[in-house]
Structure formats: structure tokens, C-alpha cells
Design a protein around this motif. Sequence first.
Motif, PDB file in Angstrom:
ATOM      1  N   GLY A 226      68.006 -91.652  47.331  1.00  0.00           N
ATOM      2  CA  GLY A 226      66.559 -91.791  47.488  1.00  0.00           C
ATOM      3  C   GLY A 226      66.080 -91.806  48.917  1.00  0.00           C
ATOM      4  N   LEU A 227      66.804 -91.155  49.828  1.00  0.00           N
ATOM      5  CA  LEU A 227      66.405 -91.135  51.236  1.00  0.00           C
ATOM      6  C   LEU A 227      65.113 -90.348  51.420  1.00  0.00           C
ATOM      7  CD1 LEU A 227      69.840 -90.480  53.012  1.00  0.00           C
ATOM      8  CD2 LEU A 227      68.703 -92.674  52.622  1.00  0.00           C
ATOM      9  N   GLY A 228      64.470 -90.536  52.580  1.00  0.00           N
ATOM     10  CA  GLY A 228      63.268 -89.776  52.901  1.00  0.00           C
ATOM     11  C   GLY A 228      62.286 -90.590  53.717  1.00  0.00           C
ATOM     12  N   GLU A 229      61.164 -89.972  54.034  1.00  0.00           N
ATOM     13  CA  GLU A 229      60.104 -90.653  54.786  1.00  0.00           C
ATOM     14  C   GLU A 229      59.719 -91.972  54.107  1.00  0.00           C
ATOM     15  OE1 GLU A 229      58.384 -90.180  57.531  1.00  0.00           O
ATOM     16  OE2 GLU A 229      58.921 -88.144  58.171  1.00  0.00           O
ATOM     17  N   ARG A 230      59.485 -92.968  54.913  1.00  0.00           N
ATOM     18  CA  ARG A 230      59.082 -94.316  54.469  1.00  0.00           C
ATOM     19  C   ARG A 230      60.122 -94.874  53.479  1.00  0.00           C
ATOM     20  NH1 ARG A 230      55.016 -90.973  53.928  1.00  0.00           N
ATOM     21  NH2 ARG A 230      54.891 -91.217  51.669  1.00  0.00           N
ATOM     22  N   VAL A 231      59.792 -94.912  52.186  1.00  0.00           N
ATOM     23  CA  VAL A 231      60.763 -95.420  51.202  1.00  0.00           C
ATOM     24  C   VAL A 231      61.451 -94.286  50.442  1.00  0.00           C
ATOM     25  CG1 VAL A 231      59.545 -97.597  50.939  1.00  0.00           C
ATOM     26  CG2 VAL A 231      59.002 -95.708  49.392  1.00  0.00           C
ATOM     27  N   GLY A 232      61.219 -93.046  50.866  1.00  0.00           N
ATOM     28  CA  GLY A 232      61.964 -91.925  50.309  1.00  0.00           C
ATOM     29  C   GLY A 232      61.292 -91.219  49.149  1.00  0.00           C
TER      30      GLY A 232
END
Length: 460
Positions: A226-232
Motif C-alpha cells: 500500500g505504498l504511495g503519496e501520503r497514506v498510499g
Amino acid sequence: MKVGILDSTLREGEQTPGVVFTVDQRVEIARTMSDLGVAMIEAGHPAVSPDIYEGIKRIMRLKRNGEISSEIVGHSRAVKRDVEVAAELEVDRIAIFYGVSEIHLKAKHHATKEEALSTIADVISYAKGHGVKVRFTAEDATRTDFDYLVQVARTARDAGADRIGIADTVGILYPSKTRELFSNLVSQVPNVEFDIHAHNDVGLAVANSLAAVEGGATIIHATVNGLGERVGITPLQQVAAAIKYHFGIDVIKLDKLQQVSTIIEKYSGIPMSPNYPVTGDYAFMHKAGIHVAGILNDPRTYEFMPPETFGRSRDYVIDKYTGKHALRDRFEKLGVNLSDEEIDQVLAKIKANQSAKFFRDVDLLEIAEEVTGRVLKPRPPEKIESLVWVLCESNVYTTAVTRRLSVLQGVKEVMEISGDYDILLKVEANDTVELNQIIENIRSVKGVKSTLTSLVLKRM
């Protein structure tokens, strides 16, 4: 129903604060995702930095050599120079994005709606002129006026895009609205396929991705862990498990998820929470007595799918919540026979202990000996089990070594890990002679620098 996974760990995933992948790691991750079976790999935005460019260049070399089967996607702003950079790498597809909401048009692009449509059409046509497939992603689509979003999608389609990505950029959708949005888009903009790119700001990315598929989306964007910007964005392991359970579709090789999750945990530097769905340490670990009693009789009582589906195994904790069924089962596995009265006494001592978080097998044997007054001899293992830690040479791909080790006789499980060693093997042998031979075979594998072996004295 048609659905596939686009893995964006190399692009969206690297936008996680603090996460940076090396070129070698990028190549290894691409290999791993292809082996996992994802339909598409979003390999990065090559115009961002030289290392991303080099990573995609090496990935495309592997693709041409037949070592990677997934479609490789290069990211691009709606800028012709970005398109040129991606096109010269000969990626399978260029993904062009442009913010189309009123907020993005005014605050970021400083463009009118008509100017935005003109830019979108012009850059997509330019990309198609390079002989490459194009996906257009409508950034912040879910805060865009629907009628204008339809215009955007039609413009992109008519300019040559065969896929339209709908980005829930700030994660504000909810499932019923998602299903309705995609259903309406599919009906009003035919002859093009739709992707869902769902951010997880309020924890609805998986639910919204499934709803989008119900509405007609055919590709879900996801990242490992679940990686990605902010919380993904949508976590790959969660959405893949949900698709299998609800739709009966294998979008990836589910039994490889644990290995992939561990690799990304290692390279991202972001530790996995033990209660993370599917791949967390506790995903198939049971505690409460009534739960353990249920799974001992029929695992379906407290498991939505068998852990073996995901390359996992079930276990349970012995602590103050433990019931008689779990305790008796554990002693039986140890080869120790206790009467009902003795089981009750052991259980009473466990529940009276307020300091222990859980009880190991050796702790249980000590309590049982205290209760019975007998010296208890647990059943010896039928085979010799051991754990072998492997350190790889610095100039080799860990995943390549992992694949070589996984086919060796006696190697039952292979995991890429973080820390002083790179790989952990679970090994089984009939005797010490066979064990020594297996260890020698492990050490002879190309890329293995050293090993450390521990015998498993008791099974949990």
C-alpha cells in the motif's frame, strides 16, 4: 468479468515519503512483479531523474529478452518532452496524466477547460505518433464535474488513448458512488477501457477498487504494502485476495505475495505492521480460546481463505486466552499425554501468570512437569528441520539467488528478509548427513557468500 492489476510500486510507491529505490532494486522489483503475474508494471517517470531512466532502460532490456512478461508503462506529464523521454526507452505504453478538476485547472495548470482539452488531445496524438500505446489519466477525476469528465475521456479516446485512468487523487470516493461513476463512464464513453487509481486517505481504496470493477473498470492500480503519496494507494495483497474471494479470479500468483511483501518491506525501509491483512505476521494467527477451538475443528470457522493459498500457515498463541482444546492440541503435537485434570491444572497456571505475553513449548513443558511431577520427554521430530540464513554477494540480484535456492532438494520455503542476511531458508532433511549435503548445495549456488544454520528443536 475482466480485471487485471497494474503494479505501481516503482512509480507511486517511490513517492512514499522516505522511500528511494536504487537502480538494481528497481530491476529486481520489476522481475519480481512479473513473476508474480501482474498485467502491467508502471516502471516510473523517466524524466524525473537519471536513475529512474536507467532503471526503465534495464527493465526494457529484460522485457526484450523475454525475462519479463508484464506490460511496461512509462509515466509522463502532458508535456511533449516527457513523452519523448519515455518513447526513446521503447516502453510498451506511455501513461500521460493531467489534472482536470476545477481546482487543478485553476491552481496548477492556469488553464481553461477548453485549453486543457486541447493540451490533452495534442500530447496524446504526439505520443501515438511515436508508435506506442497510450493511457490517459484524469488526475483528480473524482472532484471533476461529471459532464466535463466525459468530455475529457472522449477527447483522450479520440486522440488515440485506448485506456483512461480515473484517479481518486485525494481518496474521497466511497463504493456506491465509485460503482455509479464507472458504470456511467463506461456507457457514455465506449470503445475504451478504464483504470481505477484509488488513494487510501480514508481507508476505502480496496473497497473503491472493487466497486470500480463492478462498474466496468478492467485494471486496478495497486502497490505492494500500500505504498504511495501520503497514506498510499490500493494495497496489492489486500485487493488481490479480495478479488479472489469475491470474484473467484486469480489476478496474480497469490502464494508469492508473502515473498514480494518482504522484498518491498526491505527495500522501502517501511516495516510491516504484524496485523497487516494477508501478509502480516498475525494474519493467520489465532488467540482466543473459542477461536482456536473452532479452527482446530474446521479452519473455516475463523479463516476467510486457507493460509496455504497465500503461501502461509496457521498458528495459534498460548496465553491467558487459551482454552483446553488448544492446550491439548499443543501437547499432543509435542508427543506429551496429559489427563483432563492435568490439562486443567496447566491451564490454571497459565491464566494465573500475569507477566507472560505468551508461552513457548519449553515453558509449557516446564509447567506440565511441575503439575505432574514427571519428567516429560517430547516426541523427537521425524525429520531434522533447520533454518538457514543466507548472505548474498553484493553484486548479485537477491531475487535471482532466491530462485536458484528455491529449487534445491530439501528447501521447503524461501523468504527474502532484511537485516544482516538477505534470505532465510526453511530446510528439511532425514538425517545429519543429508542436512550437511543440503547446506553444501546452498553454499555452492552462484551469488551465495555465506550461511548460518540453526536447528529447529521444537515445532510451534
